[in-house]
Write a protein that holds these residues in place. Structure first.
Motif, PDB file in Angstrom:
ATOM      1  N   PHE A 180      -7.336  19.651  -2.582  1.00 48.50           N
ATOM      2  CA  PHE A 180      -6.247  18.676  -2.516  1.00 48.50           C
ATOM      3  C   PHE A 180      -6.619  17.587  -1.513  1.00 48.50           C
ATOM      4  CE2 PHE A 180      -1.821  17.461  -1.586  1.00 48.50           C
ATOM      5  CZ  PHE A 180      -1.381  16.991  -2.641  1.00 48.50           C
ATOM      6  N   ILE A 181      -6.917  17.830  -0.143  1.00 54.43           N
ATOM      7  CA  ILE A 181      -7.141  16.948   0.866  1.00 54.43           C
ATOM      8  C   ILE A 181      -8.372  16.245   0.293  1.00 54.43           C
ATOM      9  CG2 ILE A 181      -7.976  16.607   3.059  1.00 54.43           C
ATOM     10  CD1 ILE A 181      -6.490  19.270   3.784  1.00 54.43           C
ATOM     11  N   PHE A 182      -9.347  16.623  -0.350  1.00 54.33           N
ATOM     12  CA  PHE A 182     -10.488  15.723  -0.813  1.00 54.33           C
ATOM     13  C   PHE A 182      -9.734  14.667  -1.788  1.00 54.33           C
ATOM     14  CE2 PHE A 182     -14.108  15.177  -3.750  1.00 54.33           C
ATOM     15  CZ  PHE A 182     -14.995  14.599  -2.968  1.00 54.33           C
ATOM     16  N   LEU A 183      -9.087  15.176  -2.675  1.00 53.63           N
ATOM     17  CA  LEU A 183      -8.467  14.142  -3.681  1.00 53.63           C
ATOM     18  C   LEU A 183      -7.460  13.244  -2.991  1.00 53.63           C
ATOM     19  CD1 LEU A 183      -7.654  16.748  -6.622  1.00 53.63           C
ATOM     20  CD2 LEU A 183      -9.458  15.036  -6.739  1.00 53.63           C
ATOM     21  N   THR A 184      -6.810  13.563  -1.932  1.00 50.36           N
ATOM     22  CA  THR A 184      -6.311  12.620  -1.354  1.00 50.36           C
ATOM     23  C   THR A 184      -7.180  11.644  -0.571  1.00 50.36           C
ATOM     24  OG1 THR A 184      -4.464  14.248  -0.990  1.00 50.36           O
ATOM     25  CG2 THR A 184      -4.323  12.158   0.457  1.00 50.36           C
ATOM     26  N   VAL A 185      -8.201  11.888  -0.045  1.00 52.96           N
ATOM     27  CA  VAL A 185      -9.045  11.084   0.408  1.00 52.96           C
ATOM     28  C   VAL A 185      -9.831  10.113  -0.476  1.00 52.96           C
ATOM     29  CG1 VAL A 185     -11.540  10.979   1.389  1.00 52.96           C
ATOM     30  CG2 VAL A 185      -9.897  12.591   2.254  1.00 52.96           C
ATOM     31  N   LEU A 186     -10.242  10.698  -1.613  1.00 51.14           N
ATOM     32  CA  LEU A 186     -10.615   9.699  -2.804  1.00 51.14           C
ATOM     33  C   LEU A 186      -9.446   8.871  -3.116  1.00 51.14           C
ATOM     34  CD1 LEU A 186     -12.427  12.339  -5.288  1.00 51.14           C
ATOM     35  CD2 LEU A 186     -13.580  10.278  -3.725  1.00 51.14           C
ATOM     36  N   LEU A 187      -8.297   9.073  -3.165  1.00 51.20           N
ATOM     37  CA  LEU A 187      -7.157   8.127  -3.468  1.00 51.20           C
ATOM     38  C   LEU A 187      -6.982   7.009  -2.476  1.00 51.20           C
ATOM     39  CD1 LEU A 187      -4.535   7.335  -5.190  1.00 51.20           C
ATOM     40  CD2 LEU A 187      -3.222   8.657  -3.331  1.00 51.20           C
ATOM     41  N   TRP A 188      -7.105   7.621  -1.124  1.00 60.11           N
ATOM     42  CA  TRP A 188      -7.030   6.431  -0.270  1.00 60.11           C
ATOM     43  C   TRP A 188      -8.192   5.693  -0.098  1.00 60.11           C
ATOM     44  CZ3 TRP A 188      -2.897   4.989   1.192  1.00 60.11           C
ATOM     45  CH2 TRP A 188      -1.691   5.788   1.602  1.00 60.11           C
ATOM     46  N   LEU A 189      -9.634   6.152  -0.543  1.00 57.25           N
ATOM     47  CA  LEU A 189     -10.678   5.358  -0.530  1.00 57.25           C
ATOM     48  C   LEU A 189     -10.709   4.292  -1.695  1.00 57.25           C
ATOM     49  CD1 LEU A 189     -13.782   4.898   0.718  1.00 57.25           C
ATOM     50  CD2 LEU A 189     -14.384   6.384  -1.431  1.00 57.25           C
ATOM     51  N   LEU A 190      -9.879   4.932  -2.690  1.00 55.58           N
ATOM     52  CA  LEU A 190      -9.847   3.808  -3.896  1.00 55.58           C
ATOM     53  C   LEU A 190      -9.187   2.619  -3.677  1.00 55.58           C
ATOM     54  CD1 LEU A 190     -10.458   3.307  -6.935  1.00 55.58           C
ATOM     55  CD2 LEU A 190      -8.196   4.629  -7.445  1.00 55.58           C
ATOM     56  N   LEU A 191      -7.832   2.852  -2.964  1.00 53.03           N
ATOM     57  CA  LEU A 191      -6.792   1.982  -2.636  1.00 53.03           C
ATOM     58  C   LEU A 191      -7.445   1.007  -1.542  1.00 53.03           C
ATOM     59  CD1 LEU A 191      -3.510   3.930  -2.485  1.00 53.03           C
ATOM     60  CD2 LEU A 191      -4.105   2.196  -4.074  1.00 53.03           C
ATOM     61  N   ASP A 192      -8.501   1.541  -0.640  1.00 55.76           N
ATOM     62  CA  ASP A 192      -9.037   0.859   0.374  1.00 55.76           C
ATOM     63  C   ASP A 192     -10.018  -0.169  -0.288  1.00 55.76           C
ATOM     64  OD1 ASP A 192      -8.600   1.128   2.927  1.00 55.76           O
ATOM     65  OD2 ASP A 192     -10.130   2.583   3.164  1.00 55.76           O
ATOM     66  N   GLN A 193     -10.745   0.032  -1.196  1.00 50.55           N
ATOM     67  CA  GLN A 193     -11.484  -0.532  -1.825  1.00 50.55           C
ATOM     68  C   GLN A 193     -11.142  -1.592  -3.085  1.00 50.55           C
ATOM     69  OE1 GLN A 193     -14.613  -0.815  -0.551  1.00 50.55           O
ATOM     70  NE2 GLN A 193     -14.145   0.686   0.865  1.00 50.55           N
ATOM     71  N   THR A 194     -10.168  -1.400  -3.314  1.00 51.68           N
ATOM     72  CA  THR A 194      -9.416  -2.096  -4.645  1.00 51.68           C
ATOM     73  C   THR A 194      -8.242  -3.097  -4.002  1.00 51.68           C
ATOM     74  OG1 THR A 194      -7.757  -0.602  -5.095  1.00 51.68           O
ATOM     75  CG2 THR A 194      -9.979  -0.616  -6.344  1.00 51.68           C
ATOM     76  N   LEU A 195      -7.257  -2.541  -3.045  1.00 53.87           N
ATOM     77  CA  LEU A 195      -6.211  -3.285  -2.559  1.00 53.87           C
ATOM     78  C   LEU A 195      -6.621  -4.055  -1.404  1.00 53.87           C
ATOM     79  CD1 LEU A 195      -2.952  -4.082  -3.204  1.00 53.87           C
ATOM     80  CD2 LEU A 195      -2.773  -1.743  -1.835  1.00 53.87           C
ATOM     81  N   LEU A 196      -7.021  -3.456  -0.321  1.00 51.49           N
ATOM     82  CA  LEU A 196      -6.980  -4.103   1.010  1.00 51.49           C
ATOM     83  C   LEU A 196      -8.100  -5.614   0.932  1.00 51.49           C
ATOM     84  CD1 LEU A 196      -6.706  -1.398   3.635  1.00 51.49           C
ATOM     85  CD2 LEU A 196      -4.963  -3.159   2.771  1.00 51.49           C
ATOM     86  N   PRO A 197      -9.061  -5.710   0.179  1.00 55.74           N
ATOM     87  CA  PRO A 197      -9.847  -6.730   0.307  1.00 55.74           C
ATOM     88  C   PRO A 197      -8.921  -8.110  -0.041  1.00 55.74           C
ATOM     89  CG  PRO A 197     -11.329  -5.171  -0.838  1.00 55.74           C
ATOM     90  CD  PRO A 197      -9.870  -4.575  -0.565  1.00 55.74           C
ATOM     91  N   PHE A 198      -8.050  -7.826  -0.834  1.00 52.65           N
ATOM     92  CA  PHE A 198      -7.012  -9.037  -1.059  1.00 52.65           C
ATOM     93  C   PHE A 198      -6.255  -9.399   0.037  1.00 52.65           C
ATOM     94  CE2 PHE A 198      -7.835  -7.451  -5.301  1.00 52.65           C
ATOM     95  CZ  PHE A 198      -8.717  -8.161  -5.923  1.00 52.65           C
ATOM     96  N   LEU A 199      -5.984  -8.311   0.877  1.00 56.03           N
ATOM     97  CA  LEU A 199      -4.947  -8.513   2.060  1.00 56.03           C
ATOM     98  C   LEU A 199      -5.705  -8.676   3.231  1.00 56.03           C
ATOM     99  CD1 LEU A 199      -2.511  -5.777   1.377  1.00 56.03           C
ATOM    100  CD2 LEU A 199      -2.337  -8.204   0.790  1.00 56.03           C
ATOM    101  N   SER A 200      -7.104  -9.284   3.459  1.00 54.75           N
ATOM    102  CA  SER A 200      -7.948  -9.375   4.550  1.00 54.75           C
ATOM    103  C   SER A 200      -7.471 -10.638   5.287  1.00 54.75           C
ATOM    104  CB  SER A 200      -9.305  -9.483   4.241  1.00 54.75           C
ATOM    105  OG  SER A 200      -9.613 -10.817   3.535  1.00 54.75           O
ATOM    106  N   VAL A 201      -7.464 -10.598   6.645  1.00 51.52           N
ATOM    107  CA  VAL A 201      -7.338 -11.420   7.642  1.00 51.52           C
ATOM    108  C   VAL A 201      -8.878 -11.887   8.285  1.00 51.52           C
ATOM    109  CG1 VAL A 201      -6.012 -12.167   9.653  1.00 51.52           C
ATOM    110  CG2 VAL A 201      -5.154 -10.559   7.876  1.00 51.52           C
ATOM    111  N   TYR A 202      -9.273 -13.197   8.302  1.00 48.11           N
ATOM    112  CA  TYR A 202     -10.544 -13.453   8.835  1.00 48.11           C
ATOM    113  C   TYR A 202     -11.643 -12.677   8.199  1.00 48.11           C
ATOM    114  CZ  TYR A 202      -8.252 -16.604  11.756  1.00 48.11           C
ATOM    115  OH  TYR A 202      -7.485 -17.945  12.153  1.00 48.11           O
TER     116      TYR A 202
END
Length: 162
Positions: free
Chosen positions: A5-27
């Protein structure tokens, strides 16, 4: 079941990291949802979980870091072990110290990564030294209560047995 369950949570956060946060980058620097959430979670768990989760999250982050494979894993394990030691002294309900601790850990990680890249002759983003801890603080404020709720899920909660 708990580790899966923790591993699946890590995968979910990694997916959000790689897909969502590059659009919200600062410098050209974006925070890490994975490091922030799991860093906050480390403040609520023990050293055994810190080692396991630090290793898994570090290897996952190294898959997307093209220069020095293993550096994220090493830094995550060390910083998560330190965060789990800090978490033993904290009282639940206070948001300031956990968010500050994770922000400092992210700043240390960013500094060590930029210095390591500099040693190998790779130019890093020096603005990240200022942006990453601040970005992590904002993410930490937003993710603190979901992390506390996550740590109380019966599958995730580590029960002490005789």
């Amino acid at each position: 079941m708990r580790k899966i369950f923790i591993f699946l949570t890590v995968l979910l956060w990694l997916l959000l990291d790689q897909t969502l946060l590059p659009f919200l980058s600062v410098y050209e620097s974006s925070g890490s949802l994975l490091f922030t959430f799991m860093g906050l979670f480390m403040l609520m768990t023990d050293e055994q979980d810190a080692f396991y989760i630090g290793l898994i999250t570090g290897v996952m982050q190294d898959l997307f870091f093209p220069y020095v494979f293993g550096l994220n894993a090493l830094l995550n394990v060390l910083l998560f072990l330190i965060l789990s030691k800090i978490g033993l002294t904290l009282k639940e309900g206070k948001k300031t110290v956990p968010v500050f601790s994770v922000s400092i850990a992210q700043g240390v990680k960013t500094l060590i990564m930029i210095l390591t890249l500099w040693i190998f002759g790779i130019k890093g983003n020096y603005y990240a030294l200022l942006i990453m801890p601040l970005y992590t603080a904002v993410l930490g404020i937003l993710l603190y209560h979901p992390c506390v709720s996550y740590s109380r899920i019966p599958i995730v909660k580590k029960e002490w047995r005789f």
